[in-house]
Design an enzyme around this catalytic site. Structure first.
Site, PDB file in Angstrom:
ATOM      1  N   ASN A  35       3.999  45.349  57.152  1.00  9.87           N
ATOM      2  CA  ASN A  35       4.620  46.640  56.841  1.00  9.87           C
ATOM      3  C   ASN A  35       3.651  47.466  55.997  1.00  9.87           C
ATOM      4  OD1 ASN A  35       5.130  46.040  53.918  1.00  9.87           O
ATOM      5  ND2 ASN A  35       6.361  44.409  54.855  1.00  9.87           N
ATOM      6  N   ASP A  57      11.103  39.962  56.979  1.00 13.12           N
ATOM      7  CA  ASP A  57      12.325  39.168  57.166  1.00 13.12           C
ATOM      8  C   ASP A  57      12.177  38.140  58.279  1.00 13.12           C
ATOM      9  OD1 ASP A  57      13.902  40.347  55.168  1.00 13.12           O
ATOM     10  OD2 ASP A  57      14.203  42.120  56.425  1.00 13.12           O
ATOM     11  N   LYS A  96      -6.366  33.477  70.545  1.00 11.72           N
ATOM     12  CA  LYS A  96      -5.998  34.867  70.796  1.00 11.72           C
ATOM     13  C   LYS A  96      -5.191  34.950  72.100  1.00 11.72           C
ATOM     14  CE  LYS A  96      -7.961  39.328  71.816  1.00 11.72           C
ATOM     15  NZ  LYS A  96      -9.128  40.038  72.300  1.00 11.72           N
ATOM     16  N   LYS A 122      22.788  44.732  48.119  1.00 11.61           N
ATOM     17  CA  LYS A 122      21.725  43.764  47.779  1.00 11.61           C
ATOM     18  C   LYS A 122      21.865  43.300  46.332  1.00 11.61           C
ATOM     19  CE  LYS A 122      18.690  45.637  51.254  1.00 11.61           C
ATOM     20  NZ  LYS A 122      17.546  46.439  51.629  1.00 11.61           N
ATOM     21  N   LYS A 153      22.567  39.334  46.196  1.00 11.67           N
ATOM     22  CA  LYS A 153      21.450  38.506  45.725  1.00 11.67           C
ATOM     23  C   LYS A 153      21.587  38.149  44.243  1.00 11.67           C
ATOM     24  CE  LYS A 153      18.412  40.459  49.270  1.00 11.67           C
ATOM     25  NZ  LYS A 153      17.060  40.452  49.816  1.00 11.67           N
TER      26      LYS A 153
HETATM   27  N1  CTP Z   1      13.226  40.019  49.677  1.00 13.78           N
HETATM   28  C1  CTP Z   1      12.846  38.712  49.512  1.00 13.78           C
HETATM   29  N2  CTP Z   1      12.701  37.904  50.599  1.00 13.78           N
HETATM   30  C2  CTP Z   1      12.928  38.365  51.848  1.00 13.78           C
HETATM   31  C3  CTP Z   1      13.320  39.709  52.026  1.00 13.78           C
HETATM   32  C4  CTP Z   1      13.455  40.513  50.906  1.00 13.78           C
HETATM   33  O1  CTP Z   1      12.626  38.284  48.362  1.00 13.78           O
HETATM   34  N3  CTP Z   1      12.776  37.565  52.869  1.00 13.78           N
HETATM   35  C5  CTP Z   1      13.404  40.874  48.466  1.00 13.78           C
HETATM   36  C6  CTP Z   1      12.404  41.999  48.348  1.00 13.78           C
HETATM   37  O2  CTP Z   1      11.278  41.591  47.583  1.00 13.78           O
HETATM   38  C7  CTP Z   1      13.200  43.073  47.626  1.00 13.78           C
HETATM   39  C8  CTP Z   1      14.623  42.801  48.061  1.00 13.78           C
HETATM   40  O3  CTP Z   1      14.660  41.470  48.556  1.00 13.78           O
HETATM   41  O4  CTP Z   1      13.156  42.916  46.226  1.00 13.78           O
HETATM   42  C9  CTP Z   1      15.148  43.738  49.110  1.00 13.78           C
HETATM   43  O5  CTP Z   1      14.277  43.750  50.197  1.00 13.78           O
HETATM   44  P1  CTP Z   1      14.578  44.689  51.453  1.00 13.78           P
HETATM   45  O6  CTP Z   1      13.509  44.471  52.463  1.00 13.78           O
HETATM   46  O7  CTP Z   1      14.877  46.082  50.988  1.00 13.78           O
HETATM   47  O8  CTP Z   1      15.950  44.127  51.971  1.00 13.78           O
HETATM   48  P2  CTP Z   1      16.384  42.860  52.780  1.00 13.78           P
HETATM   49  O9  CTP Z   1      16.956  41.872  51.817  1.00 13.78           O
HETATM   50  O10 CTP Z   1      15.303  42.393  53.666  1.00 13.78           O
HETATM   51  O11 CTP Z   1      17.612  43.439  53.604  1.00 13.78           O
HETATM   52  P3  CTP Z   1      17.641  44.391  54.914  1.00 13.78           P
HETATM   53  O12 CTP Z   1      16.801  43.708  55.930  1.00 13.78           O
HETATM   54  O13 CTP Z   1      19.087  44.400  55.246  1.00 13.78           O
HETATM   55  O14 CTP Z   1      17.141  45.733  54.475  1.00 13.78           O
END
Ligand code: CTP
Length: 399
Positions: A208, A277, A287, A336, A340
């Protein structure tokens, strides 16, 4: 916090001299007694009256002014100071001090003092990287003088790069650390930053746009407040901050393992990383060749949610997450925060101009468990980091 502390604020002649006024305001607000010493060139950029008004003390400009000398004397100023703070410190000023030149009141005060001296350099980025300047700074550091690294950004001369005077708040907290009045002394802060990379094969990955700038700013700010800082970083193009234990990771699974191994020591955890995620279910050993295929399907599998796991094992720790959203910001951020088990979540709408991944500024809202929402205006990521730490410190159990 700085009640009873005497600070000599030295201002040398750079375009950033005006920012010293804001720094002075922060020092005075915290209770310090501040005496400003300006070089002749600094007076071309900002009038002594500004500093006189803000400090409530006469501003010292002239080594050979007998009346000033009688009233304060550079030697007595140098003796009384708990800290001599020079902001901005030009290349010229640092060069003079490094070579024993004391030809005005500021350089003489620095030479005469036995207390700590902190320089906040600000200059053109080519001057900053010039070997002559580098040698001068290295020499002074070796002699026990302190330096704050300059910020990166657009410089007044039109260049982009390192050399900007850091946010006054950043300089202020560094001064606090040296004065031993810091709120995070004895605490360990764990910060994650940057993106993660999920490999498809040896040459391709999913990731990302996270630059890591926000997390690195938090790590530096926590270090400046006297904390031991552990920074767990995905792949970014930023220098590792000095005085911070940095652990480099690549994938979400690597980050999960590193965070879990360190979390036990942490009093405060800030998860600024943009963790992927999902990861490809299969990673090609070689490759992937396109062959004759018109389409390709990649199957993804869920990564561990690091923050949710930390929330399950929270204990007395202060736990803060980030929510980067493109729609329904507050609704998603609140979900969240609750799901969390966080103390606070920093919500930002990454589609907004001046906010989000790659820039030097951010626009965020801080949501806490008590239902409160604090909206911050657009500000530097360093500024956001300072306010975030202020709010986290307020949440720490007292004693
Ligand atoms: N985060 C994490 N581990 C993951 C995904 C997210 O620790 N696998 C943490 C990120 O570091 C951030 C928070 O969770 O502090 C929110 O991350 P975000 O990407 O905004 O949300 P997600 O939990 O991934 O939820 P969604 O996919 O529904 O946006």
């Amino acid at each position: 916090m700085l009640q009873g502390k005497c600070v000599v604020l030295g201002v040398s002649g750079g375009i950033a001299a005006y920012k010293a006024a804001e720094l002075l305001r922060l020092l005075v607000k915290a209770g310090a007694e501040v005496h400003v010493v300006m070089t002749r060139n600094a007076q071309e950029f900002i009038a002594p009256l500004t500093f006189q008004t803000l400090s409530g003390n006469p501003v010292h400009t002239d080594l050979f002014n007998l009346i000033q000398e009688q009233e304060i004397g550079h030697i007595s100023l140098a003796d009384r100071a708990d800290l001599v703070l020079v902001a901005p410190a030009t290349a010229n000023l640092v060069g003079k001090v490094a070579n024993g030149i004391a030809d005005d009141l500021l350089t003489t005060t620095i030479m005469a003092t036995r207390t700590k001296v902190l320089f906040a350099p600000a200059m053109n980025s080519n001057m900053w990287s010039n070997p002559v300047y580098r040698q001068n700074q290295t020499k002074l550091e070796g002699l026990g003088y302190h330096f704050i690294e300059p910020a990166y950004g657009d410089l007044a001369c039109g260049w982009q790069g390192p050399g900007k005077l850091p946010d006054p708040q950043v300089i202020f907290t560094a001064a606090q650390t040296l004065l031993g009045t810091n709120e995070l002394s004895g605490k360990t802060v764990l910060v994650t930053a940057g993106p993660t990379r999920e490999e498809l094969d040896p040459v391709r990955f999913l990731s990302n746009y996270s630059s890591g700038k926000m997390g690195y700013a938090i790590a530096r700010a926590a270090r400046n407040r006297g904390a031991r800082v552990i920074l767990i970083s995905g792949p970014v193009n930023l220098p590792e901050p000095a005085g911070v234990e940095t652990i480099q990771v690549v994938s979400a699974q690597d980050m999960f393992q590193a965070v879990m191994a360190q979390a036990g020591q942490a009093d405060l955890i800030i998860k600024a990383a943009a963790v992927a995620d999902f990861r490809p279910k299969l990673r090609g050993a070689q490759k992937t060749k396109k062959g004759t295929a018109e389409a390709l399907t990649v199957e993804l599998q869920r990564n561990p949610d690091i923050l949710a796991e930390l929330g399950r094992q929270k204990g007395k720790r202060i736990l803060v997450g980030f929510a980067a959203e493109t729609q329904d910001l507050l609704k998603h951020a609140r979900e969240k925060l609750v799901n969390k088990n966080l103390d606070m979540i920093v919500a930002n709408d990454v589609t907004q101009e001046g906010a989000g991944f790659d820039g030097d500024t951010n626009i965020v809202r801080l949501l806490t468990g008590d239902g409160k929402i604090e909206e911050l205006p657009q500000m530097s990521k360093d500024g956001v980091a300072e306010i975030l730490l202020d709010r986290m410190i307020a949440l720490l159990p007292s004693g």
